[in-house]
Scaffold this motif. Structure first.
Motif, PDB file in Angstrom:
ATOM      1  N   GLY A   1       1.239  -1.305   0.231  1.00 24.07           N
ATOM      2  CA  GLY A   1       0.200  -0.002  -0.165  1.00 24.07           C
ATOM      3  C   GLY A   1       1.033   1.096  -0.285  1.00 24.07           C
TER       4      GLY A   1
ATOM      5  N   ALA B   1       0.837   4.027  -2.687  1.00 24.49           N
ATOM      6  CA  ALA B   1       0.770   5.911  -2.698  1.00 24.49           C
ATOM      7  C   ALA B   1       1.853   6.415  -3.133  1.00 24.49           C
TER       8      ALA B   1
ATOM      9  N   SER C   1       1.323   6.729  -7.039  1.00 27.41           N
ATOM     10  CA  SER C   1       0.778   7.468  -7.421  1.00 27.41           C
ATOM     11  C   SER C   1       0.524   8.889  -7.102  1.00 27.41           C
TER      12      SER C   1
ATOM     13  N   TYR D   1      -5.117  10.766  -0.802  1.00 21.95           N
ATOM     14  CA  TYR D   1      -6.072  10.257  -0.216  1.00 21.95           C
ATOM     15  C   TYR D   1      -6.293  10.589   1.316  1.00 21.95           C
TER      16      TYR D   1
ATOM     17  N   PRO E   1     -10.214   7.739   2.779  1.00 19.11           N
ATOM     18  CA  PRO E   1      -8.828   6.613   1.985  1.00 19.11           C
ATOM     19  C   PRO E   1      -9.002   5.068   0.854  1.00 19.11           C
ATOM     20  N   TYR E   2      -7.570   5.103   0.203  1.00 15.13           N
ATOM     21  CA  TYR E   2      -7.612   4.068  -1.154  1.00 15.13           C
ATOM     22  C   TYR E   2      -7.496   3.305  -0.149  1.00 15.13           C
TER      23      TYR E   2
ATOM     24  N   VAL F   1      -5.415   3.350   2.349  1.00 16.30           N
ATOM     25  CA  VAL F   1      -3.798   4.082   2.506  1.00 16.30           C
ATOM     26  C   VAL F   1      -4.087   5.276   3.211  1.00 16.30           C
ATOM     27  N   THR F   2      -4.202   6.068   3.648  1.00 11.61           N
ATOM     28  CA  THR F   2      -4.322   7.992   3.453  1.00 11.61           C
ATOM     29  C   THR F   2      -2.641   8.496   2.953  1.00 11.61           C
ATOM     30  N   SER F   3      -3.127   9.400   2.704  1.00 14.88           N
ATOM     31  CA  SER F   3      -2.008  10.406   2.252  1.00 14.88           C
ATOM     32  C   SER F   3      -2.324  11.987   2.476  1.00 14.88           C
TER      33      SER F   3
ATOM     34  N   TYR G   1       5.314  14.912   1.913  1.00 16.46           N
ATOM     35  CA  TYR G   1       3.740  14.018   1.557  1.00 16.46           C
ATOM     36  C   TYR G   1       4.337  13.232   2.524  1.00 16.46           C
TER      37      TYR G   1
ATOM     38  N   LEU H   1       2.183   9.794   4.052  1.00 13.44           N
ATOM     39  CA  LEU H   1       1.218   8.849   3.982  1.00 13.44           C
ATOM     40  C   LEU H   1       1.183   7.671   4.992  1.00 13.44           C
TER      41      LEU H   1
ATOM     42  N   SER I   1      -0.078   3.366   5.471  1.00 14.42           N
ATOM     43  CA  SER I   1      -0.481   2.320   4.815  1.00 14.42           C
ATOM     44  C   SER I   1      -0.789   1.278   5.856  1.00 14.42           C
TER      45      SER I   1
END
Length: 155
Positions: free
Chosen positions: A53, A57, A60, A65, A70-71, A87-89, A110, A112, A114
Motif C-alpha cells: 500500500g 501510494a 500515485s 487520499y 482512504p484508498y 492508505v491515507t496521504s 507528503y 503516507l 498504509s
C-alpha cells in the motif's frame, strides 16, 4: 582396552533417551507448531500488504487520499482469508532547494500511512508510515525520494 567394552552402546542409548525427551517436550507444548506458523504467516501477509500500500501510494503521488476517503484494496490471501490495505496521504509541507543547474527548484513533502490486515487474523494488523519528497515533473529528478520509513506492528 578391556575396560571400555560396551561404552559405545551406552553412549548411543543415552543419546536416544535425550532425543526422546526433547521430542516429548516438543509434543507437549500448549501451542502447536501449525497454529504458530499460521499466525506468523498472517503477520507476514499483513506486513507485506502494508508495504504494498505504501509503494502504491508513492507511485500515485501527487494524488492524495484524505482520512475520510482512504484508498482501500482487497486481495485474496488464501482459500478462506482475504487481506486488505488502506492508505491515507496528505501534503504536509514543501519548500525550495538548490538544484544541480545553479537555480532553485520547489518540492512538496507528503506523509503516507498504509495499514495492512488479514480478515482471518484480527490481531495481525501492520502499519507503515512514510515521508516522501516530490519535485514537480519538469525537474530532471522528479522521482519521489523517501525521507522516512517507519513500520509498526503487529497490532
Amino acid at each position: 582396552m578391556c575396560g571400555r567394552r560396551g561404552s559405545a552402546i551406552i553412549l548411543a542409548m543415552l543419546l536416544l533417551v535425550l532425543l526422546s525427551a526433547a521430542g516429548m517436550y516438543a509434543v507437549s507444548l500448549p501451542d502447536s507448531v501449525a497454529e504458530n506458523s499460521l499466525q506468523q504467516y498472517h503477520a507476514a501477509v499483513a506486513r507485506n500488504l502494508a508495504r504494498a500500500g505504501a509503494y502504491a501510494a508513492i507511485a500515485s503521488l501527487p494524488k492524495v487520499y484524505p482520512d475520510p476517503a482512504p484508498y482501500v484494496r482487497r486481495v485474496p490471501v488464501g482459500p478462506i482469508a482475504s487481506g486488505r490495505y488502506s492508505v491515507t496521504s496528505r501534503r504536509t509541507g514543501g519548500g525550495k532547494e538548490p538544484d544541480g543547474a545553479g537555480g532553485e527548484s520547489g518540492f512538496d513533502v507528503y506523509t503516507l500511512v498504509s495499514e495492512g490486515s488479514v480478515s482471518a487474523a484480527p490481531g495481525s494488523g501492520f502499519q507503515v508510515r512514510v515521508e516522501v519528497r516530490l519535485r514537480p515533473l519538469p525537474a530532471p529528478d522528479a522521482r519521489p525520494r523517501i525521507l522516512k520509513w517507519e513500520e509498526i506492528g503487529p497490532r
